[in-house]
Design a protein around this motif. Sequence first.
Motif, PDB file in Angstrom:
ATOM      1  N   GLU A  13       0.844  -1.192   0.000  1.00 44.46           N
ATOM      2  CA  GLU A  13       0.000   0.000   0.000  1.00 44.46           C
ATOM      3  C   GLU A  13       0.882   1.245   0.000  1.00 44.46           C
ATOM      4  O   GLU A  13       2.108   1.158   0.118  1.00 44.46           O
ATOM      5  CB  GLU A  13      -0.935  -0.026   1.221  1.00 44.46           C
ATOM      6  CG  GLU A  13      -0.220  -0.254   2.524  1.00 44.46           C
ATOM      7  CD  GLU A  13      -1.172  -0.425   3.728  1.00 44.46           C
ATOM      8  OE1 GLU A  13      -0.770  -0.049   4.838  1.00 44.46           O
ATOM      9  OE2 GLU A  13      -2.292  -0.914   3.550  1.00 44.46           O
ATOM     10  N   ARG A  14       0.233   2.394  -0.125  1.00 38.99           N
ATOM     11  CA  ARG A  14       0.972   3.664  -0.167  1.00 38.99           C
ATOM     12  C   ARG A  14       0.418   4.625   0.866  1.00 38.99           C
ATOM     13  O   ARG A  14      -0.800   4.644   1.104  1.00 38.99           O
ATOM     14  CB  ARG A  14       0.861   4.296  -1.559  1.00 38.99           C
ATOM     15  CG  ARG A  14       1.673   3.557  -2.594  1.00 38.99           C
ATOM     16  CD  ARG A  14       1.483   4.126  -3.977  1.00 38.99           C
ATOM     17  NE  ARG A  14       2.464   3.550  -4.903  1.00 38.99           N
ATOM     18  CZ  ARG A  14       2.547   3.851  -6.185  1.00 38.99           C
ATOM     19  NH1 ARG A  14       1.704   4.710  -6.729  1.00 38.99           N
ATOM     20  NH2 ARG A  14       3.484   3.297  -6.935  1.00 38.99           N
ATOM     21  N   THR A  15       1.313   5.419   1.449  1.00 37.78           N
ATOM     22  CA  THR A  15       0.867   6.425   2.413  1.00 37.78           C
ATOM     23  C   THR A  15       1.508   7.770   2.098  1.00 37.78           C
ATOM     24  O   THR A  15       2.557   7.837   1.454  1.00 37.78           O
ATOM     25  CB  THR A  15       1.202   6.000   3.859  1.00 37.78           C
ATOM     26  OG1 THR A  15       0.487   6.827   4.777  1.00 37.78           O
ATOM     27  CG2 THR A  15       2.691   6.090   4.164  1.00 37.78           C
ATOM     28  N   GLU A  87       5.841   3.493  -0.030  1.00 35.75           N
ATOM     29  CA  GLU A  87       5.132   2.261  -0.398  1.00 35.75           C
ATOM     30  C   GLU A  87       5.715   1.066   0.349  1.00 35.75           C
ATOM     31  O   GLU A  87       6.918   1.014   0.600  1.00 35.75           O
ATOM     32  CB  GLU A  87       5.293   2.042  -1.910  1.00 35.75           C
ATOM     33  CG  GLU A  87       4.533   0.848  -2.453  1.00 35.75           C
ATOM     34  CD  GLU A  87       4.788   0.678  -3.947  1.00 35.75           C
ATOM     35  OE1 GLU A  87       4.286   1.477  -4.744  1.00 35.75           O
ATOM     36  OE2 GLU A  87       5.514  -0.283  -4.293  1.00 35.75           O
ATOM     37  N   SER A 128      -0.500   9.902   6.967  1.00 31.14           N
ATOM     38  CA  SER A 128      -1.907   9.522   6.789  1.00 31.14           C
ATOM     39  C   SER A 128      -2.323   8.540   7.872  1.00 31.14           C
ATOM     40  O   SER A 128      -1.546   7.670   8.267  1.00 31.14           O
ATOM     41  CB  SER A 128      -2.121   8.847   5.429  1.00 31.14           C
ATOM     42  OG  SER A 128      -1.645   9.650   4.384  1.00 31.14           O
ATOM     43  N   PRO A 131      -6.320   4.021   5.206  1.00 31.19           N
ATOM     44  CA  PRO A 131      -6.314   3.859   3.747  1.00 31.19           C
ATOM     45  C   PRO A 131      -7.083   4.964   3.011  1.00 31.19           C
ATOM     46  O   PRO A 131      -6.652   5.412   1.946  1.00 31.19           O
ATOM     47  CB  PRO A 131      -6.996   2.497   3.537  1.00 31.19           C
ATOM     48  CG  PRO A 131      -6.843   1.780   4.834  1.00 31.19           C
ATOM     49  CD  PRO A 131      -6.818   2.823   5.905  1.00 31.19           C
ATOM     50  N   GLY A 132      -8.192   5.415   3.579  1.00 25.20           N
ATOM     51  CA  GLY A 132      -9.001   6.454   2.926  1.00 25.20           C
ATOM     52  C   GLY A 132      -8.271   7.785   2.873  1.00 25.20           C
ATOM     53  O   GLY A 132      -8.181   8.431   1.811  1.00 25.20           O
ATOM     54  N   ALA A 134      -5.078   8.220   3.236  1.00 27.24           N
ATOM     55  CA  ALA A 134      -3.857   8.068   2.432  1.00 27.24           C
ATOM     56  C   ALA A 134      -4.164   8.345   0.961  1.00 27.24           C
ATOM     57  O   ALA A 134      -3.462   9.114   0.298  1.00 27.24           O
ATOM     58  CB  ALA A 134      -3.284   6.656   2.607  1.00 27.24           C
ATOM     59  N   LYS A 135      -5.244   7.751   0.477  1.00 29.70           N
ATOM     60  CA  LYS A 135      -5.624   7.935  -0.932  1.00 29.70           C
ATOM     61  C   LYS A 135      -5.930   9.408  -1.222  1.00 29.70           C
ATOM     62  O   LYS A 135      -5.442   9.991  -2.190  1.00 29.70           O
ATOM     63  CB  LYS A 135      -6.862   7.068  -1.197  1.00 29.70           C
ATOM     64  CG  LYS A 135      -7.189   6.825  -2.622  1.00 29.70           C
ATOM     65  CD  LYS A 135      -8.156   5.618  -2.709  1.00 29.70           C
ATOM     66  CE  LYS A 135      -8.575   5.361  -4.142  1.00 29.70           C
ATOM     67  NZ  LYS A 135      -9.721   6.153  -4.551  1.00 29.70           N
ATOM     68  N   ASP A 136      -6.746  10.014  -0.349  1.00 34.36           N
ATOM     69  CA  ASP A 136      -7.138  11.420  -0.545  1.00 34.36           C
ATOM     70  C   ASP A 136      -5.926  12.339  -0.500  1.00 34.36           C
ATOM     71  O   ASP A 136      -5.809  13.275  -1.295  1.00 34.36           O
ATOM     72  CB  ASP A 136      -8.121  11.859   0.557  1.00 34.36           C
ATOM     73  CG  ASP A 136      -9.460  11.156   0.439  1.00 34.36           C
ATOM     74  OD1 ASP A 136      -9.711  10.513  -0.599  1.00 34.36           O
ATOM     75  OD2 ASP A 136     -10.256  11.251   1.405  1.00 34.36           O
ATOM     76  N   ILE A 138      -2.684  11.604  -0.971  1.00 33.03           N
ATOM     77  CA  ILE A 138      -1.795  11.394  -2.131  1.00 33.03           C
ATOM     78  C   ILE A 138      -2.362  12.139  -3.336  1.00 33.03           C
ATOM     79  O   ILE A 138      -1.648  12.834  -4.055  1.00 33.03           O
ATOM     80  CB  ILE A 138      -1.609   9.888  -2.412  1.00 33.03           C
ATOM     81  CG1 ILE A 138      -0.777   9.240  -1.299  1.00 33.03           C
ATOM     82  CG2 ILE A 138      -0.942   9.663  -3.771  1.00 33.03           C
ATOM     83  CD1 ILE A 138      -0.772   7.714  -1.300  1.00 33.03           C
ATOM     84  N   ASN A 139      -3.678  12.042  -3.528  1.00 31.14           N
ATOM     85  CA  ASN A 139      -4.317  12.722  -4.672  1.00 31.14           C
ATOM     86  C   ASN A 139      -4.265  14.235  -4.553  1.00 31.14           C
ATOM     87  O   ASN A 139      -4.192  14.940  -5.553  1.00 31.14           O
ATOM     88  CB  ASN A 139      -5.776  12.283  -4.818  1.00 31.14           C
ATOM     89  CG  ASN A 139      -5.879  10.866  -5.337  1.00 31.14           C
ATOM     90  OD1 ASN A 139      -4.946  10.369  -5.968  1.00 31.14           O
ATOM     91  ND2 ASN A 139      -6.995  10.205  -5.054  1.00 31.14           N
TER      92      ASN A 139
END
Length: 162
Positions: A13-15, A87, A128, A131-132, A134-136, A138-139
């Motif tokens: 996963e990515r943070t 990652e 982050s 997971p939520g 982290a995604k937001d 990163i974007n």
Amino acid sequence: MVQEQEAHAAQTERTFIAIKPDGVQRGLIADIISRFERKGFKLVAIKIMVPSKEFAQKHYHDLKDRPFFNGLCQFLSSGPVVAMVWEGEGVIKYGRKLIGSTDPQRSEPGTIRGDLAVVVGRNIIHGSDGPGTAKDEINLWFKPVELVNYKSNDEKWIYGVN
Ligand code: GDP
Ligand code: MG
């Protein structure tokens, strides 16, 4: 081996990690990066920038009703921030462990905030919290093209799979 590779891929996963202006000014960039790197996590995006106050407000939107929100956003936009994406397997949760508690007084020695910071308003790093987010995050901070996909030679030694 195929099963192990698939399990590894599924758990990767990515943070989003940011060194705040206090960490940059105090010369802690290399120390912080080194802790994530030596652990075995992989750097897939990095840049240095001064976020605007509006940008800081977007980043911290979840905290908009807190009394410290204005000062926090003012501070984040007061100077250079090193924004990164890391990652690895479990990097979101373990990244928070490497960072330590929000209040450095409660952070264990050995953690980034425990070793390198003293007060909550100058706790040098952001990570982050799930997971939520982290995604937001990163974007918000990176364009897709800024995220680099690559294999590191060490991965077979870190994970036991290629
Ligand atoms: P984090 O995820 O551990 O960074 O903590 P939060 O998401 O709860 O808060 C975001 C940031 O706001 C923290 O890293 C602190 O810099 C700041 N912050 C949180 N709580 C306080 C507080 O009680 N006072 C002040 N001055 N800043 C705070
Ligand atoms: Mg947070």
